[in-house]
Write an enzyme that holds these catalytic residues in place. Structure first.
Site, mmCIF file in Angstrom:
data_model
loop_
_atom_site.group_PDB
_atom_site.id
_atom_site.type_symbol
_atom_site.label_atom_id
_atom_site.label_comp_id
_atom_site.label_asym_id
_atom_site.label_seq_id
_atom_site.Cartn_x
_atom_site.Cartn_y
_atom_site.Cartn_z
ATOM 1 N N HIS A 73 0.971 -1.253 0.127
ATOM 2 C CA HIS A 73 0.074 0.036 0.059
ATOM 3 C C HIS A 73 0.832 1.348 -0.114
ATOM 4 O O HIS A 73 0.331 2.554 -0.093
ATOM 5 C CB HIS A 73 -0.970 -0.113 1.358
ATOM 6 C CG HIS A 73 -0.458 0.294 2.413
ATOM 7 N ND1 HIS A 73 0.158 -0.582 3.447
ATOM 8 C CD2 HIS A 73 -0.091 1.577 3.062
ATOM 9 C CE1 HIS A 73 0.451 0.008 4.572
ATOM 10 N NE2 HIS A 73 0.459 1.353 4.448
ATOM 11 N N SER A 83 4.586 2.668 7.822
ATOM 12 C CA SER A 83 4.053 1.678 6.948
ATOM 13 C C SER A 83 5.462 0.983 6.244
ATOM 14 O O SER A 83 6.187 1.891 5.807
ATOM 15 C CB SER A 83 3.190 2.286 5.987
ATOM 16 O OG SER A 83 2.065 2.599 6.532
ATOM 17 N N GLY A 84 5.513 -0.011 6.140
ATOM 18 C CA GLY A 84 6.479 -0.648 5.121
ATOM 19 C C GLY A 84 7.716 -0.986 6.207
ATOM 20 O O GLY A 84 8.515 -1.618 5.424
ATOM 21 N N ASP A 86 -0.050 -7.686 1.932
ATOM 22 C CA ASP A 86 0.457 -6.490 1.856
ATOM 23 C C ASP A 86 1.961 -6.026 2.050
ATOM 24 O O ASP A 86 2.682 -5.758 2.894
ATOM 25 C CB ASP A 86 -0.033 -5.668 3.120
ATOM 26 C CG ASP A 86 0.294 -4.025 2.777
ATOM 27 O OD1 ASP A 86 0.657 -3.631 1.770
ATOM 28 O OD2 ASP A 86 -0.033 -3.400 3.847
ATOM 29 N N GLY A 90 3.063 6.653 8.626
ATOM 30 C CA GLY A 90 4.615 6.942 8.333
ATOM 31 C C GLY A 90 5.555 5.766 8.341
ATOM 32 O O GLY A 90 6.806 5.768 7.994
#
Length: 272
Positions: A76, A219-220, A122, A217
């Site tokens: 995402h 994320s990932g 994801d 912020g």
């Protein structure tokens, strides 16, 4: 139970159920993951983390380096290969330290089964146009073997440049990190929590009393357990909520896909 909140990620509408972590600093109060209750680690001690930014150098998401050419992040977080800039070796996003390496991506590969509604699968791979220089400030992260499980209660560490308060009002000046215990899928999937939304490709981490979490912020970014990245910051509901822990993509479920994707790309290049 608290109502689910909708949100807008990079000007794209996200369904109002189990909203994925918006990769932007919009300042809105939205249902996402944030690093709250953590601390600033020793500068450049977390060497595998990277900042995924827009070309105008605005932080969007985290990621982590798995070899000189490849980054893992959340699907995402894909803002488009032509809008993306990868920064390795950073600690403070607001100060030039001389340790940063800025590399443009060549290719973005999201998992073919990624579902933006359920947040399943994801995960994505980013191939860089040029190799990262592995040095005193930048190194690679180790991954678990395919199917390796991480036990409930194991304490792991998640890091990132995301918001440091539940309302997302404060962007940290430096990288932040927090330690969190793994929560069983059974508990995370209970009617008092995510009520069946946690798939076999996800894992949860957090405290029963809340107070510590990953954030918008983040994320990932990597969730590291026993020296290996077992999770990718994916989604959540609220922030640092005792009832709703952070949800991560389970990397061990995708190790074979990661290896096969990288091998396939190199095989195609070597045919000519």
């Amino acid at each position: 139970m608290k109502p689910l909140l909708g949100c807008v990620c990079m000007s794209l509408p996200i369904p109002a159920c189990q909203c994925a972590v918006c990769p932007s600093f919009s300042g809105q109060h939205i249902a996402q993951e944030r690093i709250v209750g953590g601390y600033a680690p020793v500068p450049h001690s977390i060497k595998y983390i990277v900042s995924i930014q827009t070309r105008d150098r605005r932080h969007v998401c985290g990621g982590f380096l798995i070899n000189k050419y490849w980054i893992v992040s959340a699907a995402h977080c894909n803002i488009g290969v032509h809008k993306m800039l990868i920064v390795a070796g950073d600690y403070s996003l607001t100060i030039y330290e001389g340790t940063e390496q800025e590399i443009l991506p060549h290719l973005v590969v999201t998992h073919p089964a990624y579902n933006s509604t359920t947040n399943n699968s994801d995960i994505m791979l980013i191939k860089l146009r040029a190799p990262i220089d592995l040095n005193s400030y930048v190194s690679i992260a180790l991954l678990p073997r395919q199917g390796t499980a991480i036990s409930e209660g194991r304490v792991c560490r998640v890091s990132g440049w995301g918001y440091t308060s539940p309302r997302g009002s404060q962007i940290p000046s430096t990288l932040r990190t927090v330690k969190l215990p793994i929560i069983s899928s059974k508990r995370c999937n209970s009617s008092e929590s995510f009520n069946g939304s946690i798939t076999e490709n996800m894992l949860c981490a957090g405290y029963s009393i809340g107070g510590k979490d990953a954030c918008q912020g983040d994320s990932g970014g990597p969730l590291v357990c026993d020296g290996r990245v077992y999770g990718v910051v994916s989604w959540g509901r609220g922030c640092a909520d005792a009832q709703f822990p952070g949800v991560y993509t389970a990397v061990s479920k995708f190790r074979r896909w990661i290896d096969n994707t990288i091998f396939s790309y190199y095989s195609k290049c070597n045919r000519f």
